[in-house]
Design a protein around this motif. Structure first.
Motif, PDB file in Angstrom:
ATOM      1  N   THR A 125      12.725  -7.365   1.688  1.00 62.30           N
ATOM      2  CA  THR A 125      11.540  -8.178   1.111  1.00 62.30           C
ATOM      3  C   THR A 125      10.005  -7.934   1.921  1.00 62.30           C
ATOM      4  O   THR A 125      10.121  -7.040   2.869  1.00 62.30           O
ATOM      5  CB  THR A 125      11.722  -9.732   1.699  1.00 62.30           C
ATOM      6  OG1 THR A 125      11.682  -9.911   3.225  1.00 62.30           O
ATOM      7  CG2 THR A 125      13.046 -10.301   1.291  1.00 62.30           C
ATOM      8  N   ASP A 156      13.735  -0.834 -16.114  1.00 64.84           N
ATOM      9  CA  ASP A 156      14.149  -2.122 -15.727  1.00 64.84           C
ATOM     10  C   ASP A 156      12.857  -3.236 -15.644  1.00 64.84           C
ATOM     11  O   ASP A 156      12.118  -2.864 -16.442  1.00 64.84           O
ATOM     12  CB  ASP A 156      14.352  -1.928 -13.820  1.00 64.84           C
ATOM     13  CG  ASP A 156      15.337  -2.738 -13.157  1.00 64.84           C
ATOM     14  OD1 ASP A 156      15.214  -4.007 -13.613  1.00 64.84           O
ATOM     15  OD2 ASP A 156      15.932  -2.206 -12.464  1.00 64.84           O
ATOM     16  N   SER A 157      12.826  -4.178 -15.031  1.00 63.74           N
ATOM     17  CA  SER A 157      12.106  -5.202 -15.435  1.00 63.74           C
ATOM     18  C   SER A 157      10.717  -5.295 -14.610  1.00 63.74           C
ATOM     19  O   SER A 157      10.774  -4.799 -13.536  1.00 63.74           O
ATOM     20  CB  SER A 157      12.865  -6.835 -14.997  1.00 63.74           C
ATOM     21  OG  SER A 157      12.830  -6.812 -13.711  1.00 63.74           O
ATOM     22  N   PRO A 158       9.748  -5.990 -15.303  1.00 63.37           N
ATOM     23  CA  PRO A 158       8.370  -6.200 -14.354  1.00 63.37           C
ATOM     24  C   PRO A 158       8.614  -6.740 -13.042  1.00 63.37           C
ATOM     25  O   PRO A 158       8.010  -6.346 -12.045  1.00 63.37           O
ATOM     26  CB  PRO A 158       7.459  -7.024 -15.384  1.00 63.37           C
ATOM     27  CG  PRO A 158       7.999  -6.847 -16.436  1.00 63.37           C
ATOM     28  CD  PRO A 158       9.719  -6.562 -16.535  1.00 63.37           C
ATOM     29  N   GLU A 159       9.667  -7.585 -12.995  1.00 65.38           N
ATOM     30  CA  GLU A 159       9.770  -8.292 -11.776  1.00 65.38           C
ATOM     31  C   GLU A 159      10.468  -7.165 -10.726  1.00 65.38           C
ATOM     32  O   GLU A 159       9.907  -7.392  -9.511  1.00 65.38           O
ATOM     33  CB  GLU A 159      11.041  -9.232 -11.645  1.00 65.38           C
ATOM     34  CG  GLU A 159      11.473 -10.099 -10.640  1.00 65.38           C
ATOM     35  CD  GLU A 159      12.486 -11.023 -10.666  1.00 65.38           C
ATOM     36  OE1 GLU A 159      12.728 -11.983  -9.868  1.00 65.38           O
ATOM     37  OE2 GLU A 159      13.250 -11.155 -11.612  1.00 65.38           O
ATOM     38  N   VAL A 160      11.097  -6.237 -10.931  1.00 65.07           N
ATOM     39  CA  VAL A 160      11.739  -5.354  -9.985  1.00 65.07           C
ATOM     40  C   VAL A 160      10.366  -4.320  -9.632  1.00 65.07           C
ATOM     41  O   VAL A 160      10.262  -4.053  -8.316  1.00 65.07           O
ATOM     42  CB  VAL A 160      12.791  -4.554 -10.544  1.00 65.07           C
ATOM     43  CG1 VAL A 160      13.084  -3.331  -9.861  1.00 65.07           C
ATOM     44  CG2 VAL A 160      14.079  -5.279 -10.985  1.00 65.07           C
ATOM     45  N   GLU A 162       7.423  -5.294  -9.478  1.00 62.71           N
ATOM     46  CA  GLU A 162       6.632  -6.206  -8.562  1.00 62.71           C
ATOM     47  C   GLU A 162       6.991  -6.280  -7.396  1.00 62.71           C
ATOM     48  O   GLU A 162       6.327  -6.478  -6.398  1.00 62.71           O
ATOM     49  CB  GLU A 162       6.201  -7.522  -9.481  1.00 62.71           C
ATOM     50  CG  GLU A 162       5.584  -8.417  -8.480  1.00 62.71           C
ATOM     51  CD  GLU A 162       3.863  -8.049  -8.489  1.00 62.71           C
ATOM     52  OE1 GLU A 162       3.406  -8.747  -7.453  1.00 62.71           O
ATOM     53  OE2 GLU A 162       3.513  -7.165  -9.005  1.00 62.71           O
ATOM     54  N   VAL A 163       8.245  -6.396  -7.163  1.00 65.74           N
ATOM     55  CA  VAL A 163       8.670  -6.663  -5.733  1.00 65.74           C
ATOM     56  C   VAL A 163       8.562  -5.069  -4.812  1.00 65.74           C
ATOM     57  O   VAL A 163       8.257  -5.246  -3.855  1.00 65.74           O
ATOM     58  CB  VAL A 163      10.370  -6.636  -5.591  1.00 65.74           C
ATOM     59  CG1 VAL A 163      10.965  -6.543  -4.241  1.00 65.74           C
ATOM     60  CG2 VAL A 163      10.507  -8.203  -6.346  1.00 65.74           C
ATOM     61  N   ARG A 165       6.114  -3.069  -5.548  1.00 65.76           N
ATOM     62  CA  ARG A 165       4.739  -3.036  -5.113  1.00 65.76           C
ATOM     63  C   ARG A 165       4.352  -4.175  -4.051  1.00 65.76           C
ATOM     64  O   ARG A 165       3.451  -3.647  -3.263  1.00 65.76           O
ATOM     65  CB  ARG A 165       3.670  -3.899  -6.402  1.00 65.76           C
ATOM     66  CG  ARG A 165       2.281  -3.546  -6.474  1.00 65.76           C
ATOM     67  CD  ARG A 165       1.477  -4.271  -7.425  1.00 65.76           C
ATOM     68  NE  ARG A 165       1.751  -5.950  -7.189  1.00 65.76           N
ATOM     69  CZ  ARG A 165       1.142  -6.338  -6.354  1.00 65.76           C
ATOM     70  NH1 ARG A 165       0.356  -5.951  -5.385  1.00 65.76           N
ATOM     71  NH2 ARG A 165       1.253  -7.778  -6.028  1.00 65.76           N
ATOM     72  N   GLN A 166       4.922  -5.120  -4.028  1.00 64.32           N
ATOM     73  CA  GLN A 166       4.758  -6.269  -3.081  1.00 64.32           C
ATOM     74  C   GLN A 166       4.965  -5.649  -1.524  1.00 64.32           C
ATOM     75  O   GLN A 166       4.487  -5.757  -0.604  1.00 64.32           O
ATOM     76  CB  GLN A 166       5.249  -7.386  -3.410  1.00 64.32           C
ATOM     77  CG  GLN A 166       4.389  -8.468  -4.202  1.00 64.32           C
ATOM     78  CD  GLN A 166       5.534  -9.609  -4.503  1.00 64.32           C
ATOM     79  OE1 GLN A 166       6.360  -9.755  -4.097  1.00 64.32           O
ATOM     80  NE2 GLN A 166       5.072 -10.307  -5.560  1.00 64.32           N
ATOM     81  N   GLU A 200       1.801   1.738 -10.433  1.00 57.22           N
ATOM     82  CA  GLU A 200       1.761   0.288  -9.523  1.00 57.22           C
ATOM     83  C   GLU A 200       1.439   0.667  -8.251  1.00 57.22           C
ATOM     84  O   GLU A 200       0.881  -0.116  -7.596  1.00 57.22           O
ATOM     85  CB  GLU A 200       2.811  -0.412  -9.873  1.00 57.22           C
ATOM     86  CG  GLU A 200       3.055  -0.841 -11.399  1.00 57.22           C
ATOM     87  CD  GLU A 200       1.815  -1.764 -11.761  1.00 57.22           C
ATOM     88  OE1 GLU A 200       1.395  -2.666 -10.847  1.00 57.22           O
ATOM     89  OE2 GLU A 200       1.177  -1.717 -13.100  1.00 57.22           O
TER      90      GLU A 200
END
Length: 383
Positions: A125, A156-160, A162-163, A165-166, A200
């Protein structure tokens, strides 16, 4: 002087140490291992020494390297080159001790007075990896290394994304612009997702992207370059100057990362680094292994003009009460300070192995294996 014998030790957590003995009493140490294939690599070392090196003058290192590499019909690859690497390291250790000089003096002398080392930071995380980054900065590091992702599907998904990137954003926010962050793709990301992910992550100014693609897809690195401003790096899964030839001739990366325990030892890694210098490519030696491999890297870094950083997983900032450095009689020998280690000044590799401790640890049952990862659909993922 001639080679009279040798010992191989498989020790925790996943290392192999080689001791080569000579008729004058000088001994040399090397670290020949492929992670997850320790016993296979040890068998290759035994074949090379038993069938060739016993009785030879250990100082004729170039001749021995050529004989071990060219003397048989089949050559190259991780097992054979890692076996040659450990033998080569041990021969250079003997040669340095014979001439009472650190190995870098025999390679032309110092090109620098200290070398930066990475610290690996982990955490799934953003908060976990941010905390790990804060600890590394507190320990004095100025280069951090992190994984881009744990796993990623072909598409893969935008969610993966984004994680990922975060996580990098959290590290950059924690350490500020004065700390370098190497982002390791580890060959886990396919071409389509590499382009997306790199675009990204770019706003957070990584120092480099490591292994953005697997070696079998190096021809596609030129396309990846069009989607990122960040320097590209690779080379831990390449084993000779001929393996690096495509990367250097086609200008596919900005940094190469040969591993002196896989890429032919000191003899070959120095040649690879010289070839990179000729085309304005930097060197950051790979080293996820033990103190002999790390000492080998420091000897090379000291003599290589285009080396700028050294990988390590030994927690050299904390030498006391450190299981990974207990194999050394002096675990403080690397002299870590403010993110740097200093050249080793004693002859040979510059370290003294605690052979009694090595023997004790080698009696333990060790069978470290690379974990096999699976995607949610049951297909095998890249590790």
């Amino acid at each position: 002087m001639h080679v009279t014998g040798y010992e191989l030790y498989e020790v925790p957590p996943r290392w192999v140490f080689l001791k080569i003995e000579t008729s004058t009493g000088l001994i040399g140490w090397g670290e020949p291992v492929v992670e997850g294939y320790a016993k296979t690599t040890m068998a290759a070392v035994e074949e090379l020494i038993d069938n060739y090196l016993i009785g030879k003058d250990p100082l004729e290192i170039e001749r021995h390297w050529q004989a071990m590499y060219r003397g048989r019909h089949f050559r190259g690859g991780p097992i054979l080159m890692s076996a040659i690497s450990g033998i080569d390291q041990a021969l250079w250790d003997i040669k340095g001790k014979h001439y009472n000089a650190p190995i870098y003096d025999l390679l032309g002398g110092r090109a620098r007075d200290r070398i930066k080392v990475y610290d690996w930071i982990g955490g799934e995380t953003p908060s976990e990896i941010r905390s790990s980054a804060a600890d590394a900065i507190e320990n004095g590091y100025t280069i951090l290394k992190m994984a881009a992702v744990s796993q990623m599907n072909w598409i893969d998904s935008p969610e993966v994304v984004e994680v990922a990137r975060q996580r990098l954003a959290a590290v950059r926010d924690e350490v500020g612009p004065g700390v370098d962050i190497a982002v390791d793709f580890r060959g886990r990301v396919r071409k389509a997702m590499t382009k997306w992910l790199a675009s990204e992550l770019d706003p957070y100014d990584p120092m480099l992207y490591e292994e953005p693609l697997l070696p079998e897809h190096f021809d596609m690195l030129a396309e990846v370059r069009n989607y990122t401003k960040t320097p590209l790096a690779s080379g831990e899964r390449l084993y000779s100057r001929w393996d690096f030839k495509q990367l250097l001739e086609r200008d596919l990366v900005d940094v190469i990362q040969p591993d002196p325990s896989h890429a032919g030892g000191i003899t070959e890694t120095k040649k690879i680094a010289n070839a990179a210098e000729a085309v304005d490519v930097g060197v950051a030696l790979h080293c996820p292994l033990g103190p002999i491999a790390f000492a080998t890297g420091i000897q090379l870094d000291t003599a290589i003009p285009n080396a700028f950083a050294q990988a390590q997983y030994l927690e050299v900032h904390e030498p006391t009460d450190n299981d990974l450095l207990n194999y050394l009689r002096d675990p403080t020998v690397f002299g870590f300070e403010n993110g740097y280690v200093t050249p080793l000044e004693e002859p040979g590799l510059g370290i003294e192995i605690d052979e009694e401790y090595v023997q004790e640890q080698s009696e333990l049952q060790i069978n470290w294996q690379t974990p096999i990862w699976y995607h949610e659909d049951g297909s095998v993922g890249e590790w």
